[in-house]
Design a protein around this motif. Structure first.
Motif, PDB file in Angstrom:
ATOM      1  N   LYS A 233      -3.287  -8.446  -8.251  1.00  0.00           N
ATOM      2  CA  LYS A 233      -4.603  -7.842  -8.070  1.00  0.00           C
ATOM      3  C   LYS A 233      -4.445  -6.462  -7.453  1.00  0.00           C
ATOM      4  CE  LYS A 233      -9.172  -9.358  -6.399  1.00  0.00           C
ATOM      5  NZ  LYS A 233      -9.856 -10.418  -5.627  1.00  0.00           N
ATOM      6  N   VAL A 234      -5.287  -5.512  -7.903  1.00  0.00           N
ATOM      7  CA  VAL A 234      -5.315  -4.164  -7.336  1.00  0.00           C
ATOM      8  C   VAL A 234      -6.681  -3.943  -6.702  1.00  0.00           C
ATOM      9  CG1 VAL A 234      -5.097  -1.694  -7.793  1.00  0.00           C
ATOM     10  CG2 VAL A 234      -3.741  -3.335  -9.129  1.00  0.00           C
ATOM     11  N   VAL A 235      -6.680  -3.515  -5.444  1.00  0.00           N
ATOM     12  CA  VAL A 235      -7.926  -3.363  -4.694  1.00  0.00           C
ATOM     13  C   VAL A 235      -7.889  -2.048  -3.903  1.00  0.00           C
ATOM     14  CG1 VAL A 235      -8.255  -5.862  -4.459  1.00  0.00           C
ATOM     15  CG2 VAL A 235      -6.983  -4.608  -2.702  1.00  0.00           C
TER      16      VAL A 235
ATOM     17  N   HIS B 279       0.842  -1.192   0.000  1.00  0.00           N
ATOM     18  CA  HIS B 279       0.000   0.000   0.000  1.00  0.00           C
ATOM     19  C   HIS B 279       0.878   1.243   0.000  1.00  0.00           C
ATOM     20  CE1 HIS B 279       1.038  -0.110   4.286  1.00  0.00           C
ATOM     21  NE2 HIS B 279       0.668   1.176   4.351  1.00  0.00           N
ATOM     22  N   GLY B 280       0.350   2.345  -0.488  1.00  0.00           N
ATOM     23  CA  GLY B 280       1.091   3.596  -0.469  1.00  0.00           C
ATOM     24  C   GLY B 280       2.364   3.507  -1.290  1.00  0.00           C
ATOM     25  N   PHE B 281       3.459   3.980  -0.714  1.00  0.00           N
ATOM     26  CA  PHE B 281       4.718   4.009  -1.451  1.00  0.00           C
ATOM     27  C   PHE B 281       5.523   2.731  -1.234  1.00  0.00           C
ATOM     28  CE2 PHE B 281       4.734   6.669   2.375  1.00  0.00           C
ATOM     29  CZ  PHE B 281       5.588   5.943   3.193  1.00  0.00           C
ATOM     30  N   CYS B 282       6.112   2.274  -2.321  1.00  0.00           N
ATOM     31  CA  CYS B 282       7.035   1.134  -2.300  1.00  0.00           C
ATOM     32  C   CYS B 282       8.271   1.601  -3.057  1.00  0.00           C
ATOM     33  CB  CYS B 282       6.393  -0.085  -2.968  1.00  0.00           C
ATOM     34  SG  CYS B 282       7.481  -1.533  -3.019  1.00  0.00           S
ATOM     35  N   LEU B 283       9.281   2.062  -2.317  1.00  0.00           N
ATOM     36  CA  LEU B 283      10.405   2.752  -2.916  1.00  0.00           C
ATOM     37  C   LEU B 283      11.735   2.143  -2.467  1.00  0.00           C
ATOM     38  CD1 LEU B 283       9.154   6.393  -2.194  1.00  0.00           C
ATOM     39  CD2 LEU B 283       8.850   5.094  -4.328  1.00  0.00           C
TER      40      LEU B 283
ATOM     41  N   ASP C 173      -4.976   0.407  -4.542  1.00  0.00           N
ATOM     42  CA  ASP C 173      -5.022   1.269  -5.719  1.00  0.00           C
ATOM     43  C   ASP C 173      -4.255   2.576  -5.543  1.00  0.00           C
ATOM     44  OD1 ASP C 173      -6.767   2.508  -3.958  1.00  0.00           O
ATOM     45  OD2 ASP C 173      -8.569   2.081  -5.135  1.00  0.00           O
ATOM     46  N   ASP C 174      -3.762   2.844  -4.336  1.00  0.00           N
ATOM     47  CA  ASP C 174      -2.938   4.036  -4.124  1.00  0.00           C
ATOM     48  C   ASP C 174      -1.446   3.722  -4.100  1.00  0.00           C
ATOM     49  OD1 ASP C 174      -2.769   2.670  -1.735  1.00  0.00           O
ATOM     50  OD2 ASP C 174      -3.066   4.424  -0.463  1.00  0.00           O
ATOM     51  N   ALA C 175      -1.075   2.484  -4.390  1.00  0.00           N
ATOM     52  CA  ALA C 175       0.326   2.077  -4.316  1.00  0.00           C
ATOM     53  C   ALA C 175       1.118   2.590  -5.517  1.00  0.00           C
ATOM     54  CB  ALA C 175       0.433   0.556  -4.235  1.00  0.00           C
ATOM     55  N   VAL C 176       2.340   3.045  -5.247  1.00  0.00           N
ATOM     56  CA  VAL C 176       3.263   3.447  -6.304  1.00  0.00           C
ATOM     57  C   VAL C 176       4.607   2.769  -6.058  1.00  0.00           C
ATOM     58  CG1 VAL C 176       2.167   5.646  -6.821  1.00  0.00           C
ATOM     59  CG2 VAL C 176       3.923   5.549  -5.053  1.00  0.00           C
ATOM     60  N   PHE C 177       5.290   2.453  -7.144  1.00  0.00           N
ATOM     61  CA  PHE C 177       6.525   1.681  -7.081  1.00  0.00           C
ATOM     62  C   PHE C 177       7.639   2.436  -7.803  1.00  0.00           C
ATOM     63  CE2 PHE C 177       2.880  -1.037  -6.917  1.00  0.00           C
ATOM     64  CZ  PHE C 177       3.199  -2.116  -6.110  1.00  0.00           C
ATOM     65  N   GLY C 178       8.815   2.532  -7.194  1.00  0.00           N
ATOM     66  CA  GLY C 178       9.889   3.218  -7.880  1.00  0.00           C
ATOM     67  C   GLY C 178      11.215   3.158  -7.155  1.00  0.00           C
TER      68      GLY C 178
ATOM     69  N   THR D 295       2.416   3.136 -11.120  1.00  0.00           N
ATOM     70  CA  THR D 295       1.280   2.843 -10.253  1.00  0.00           C
ATOM     71  C   THR D 295       1.019   1.341 -10.188  1.00  0.00           C
ATOM     72  OG1 THR D 295      -0.350   2.958 -12.043  1.00  0.00           O
ATOM     73  CG2 THR D 295       0.234   5.040 -10.929  1.00  0.00           C
ATOM     74  N   ALA D 296       0.214   0.958  -9.210  1.00  0.00           N
ATOM     75  CA  ALA D 296      -0.180  -0.447  -9.096  1.00  0.00           C
ATOM     76  C   ALA D 296      -0.928  -0.892 -10.339  1.00  0.00           C
ATOM     77  CB  ALA D 296      -1.039  -0.646  -7.853  1.00  0.00           C
TER      78      ALA D 296
END
Length: 248
Positions: free
Chosen positions: A175-177, A102-106, A123-128, A163-164
């Motif tokens: 899956k995105v929830v 969830h949220g940020f995955c950095l 659905d608010d997760a971002v990856f980078g 984004t997710a």
């Protein structure tokens, strides 16, 4: 605060990371996480592990402030080795690992989820990998397991995030929830895996790792050499002090 393990359902261990305010892990935190994941995988009653986090986001990487407080290289070496152990503990866990993001995955978060067996995301997760803005390098090995090669390079060079939903389109997120449904969705997938025969699922994990075309330990260790070079040369401190803006 720290790393905790619970057993919400039969055959499932949930390992939860909680290092406020943003889950930027200190050196000891990476080792705690590695120990928890390995212990969960060794438990004969566990057939799937869910890796989750509390707070604002899944993981913000290493604790940069811990390294800045260190006048030498002890914290940097510790973070390098701790991250390597935690990433490897996900990959080498004796049973499948489902990451609930969830949220940020950095930064280091990419190292964790890139080595997971499956990813469920809110659905608010971002990856980078904002490594170049932090005076660091690393985890391209793991980002390359989430997105195609050219996208990985572009994300890496620009420090942008995906984004997710975008990762789901590439097939790396299962899956995105909505965030409120994340825990249930991750446990649902873990339960489906945990219904398999315990011995067979462990053999399956070992077999799949055995045919992996990339040695993730060796690949990530190669990247870490350049991280250390950046610190020895002074460029890492310069970049951190200028918020990622290049001067040379």
């Amino acid at each position: 605060m720290g790393v905790s393990t619970s057993g919400p359902d039969q055959g499932i261990a949930r390992v939860t990371v909680d290092f406020p305010p943003v889950n930027a892990l200190p050196v000891h935190g990476w080792y705690e996480l590695a120990d928890a994941l390995r212990a969960a995988g060794r438990d004969p009653g566990v057939r799937c592990v869910v890796l989750a986090a509390s707070g604002r986001g899944f993981n913000a990487g290493v604790d940069i402030k811990e390294m800045q407080r260190d006048s030498g290289h002890t914290a940097l070496i510790g973070a390098n080795r701790g991250c390597a152990e935690a990433f490897a503990a996900v990959y080498e866990c004796e049973v499948p690992v489902v990451a609930a993001v969830h949220g940020f995955c950095l930064g280091g978060g990419i190292g964790l989820v890139g080595n997971a067996d499956a990813i469920v995301a809110s659905d608010d997760a971002v990856f980078g990998l904002p490594e170049l803005d932090r005076g660091a390098l690393g985890a391209a090995t793991h980002l390359a397991r989430l997105v195609p090669q050219h996208l990985m390079r572009t994300l890496y060079y620009t420090s942008r995030t995906a984004t997710a939903a975008e990762l789901h389109a590439h097939g790396s997120v299962w899956k995105v929830v909505p965030r409120t449904e994340l825990s249930a969705a991750a446990l649902e997938l873990a339960a489906e895996i945990a219904r398999k025969d315990g011995t067979l699922i462990r053999l399956a994990k070992a077999a799949i790792n055995g045919i992996d075309p990339v040695d993730v330990r060796r690949s990530y260790r190669f990247e870490q050499g350049f991280t250390f070079e950046a610190n020895l040369s002074g460029v890492a401190d310069r970049v951190r002090d200028t918020f990622g803006k290049g001067t040379a």
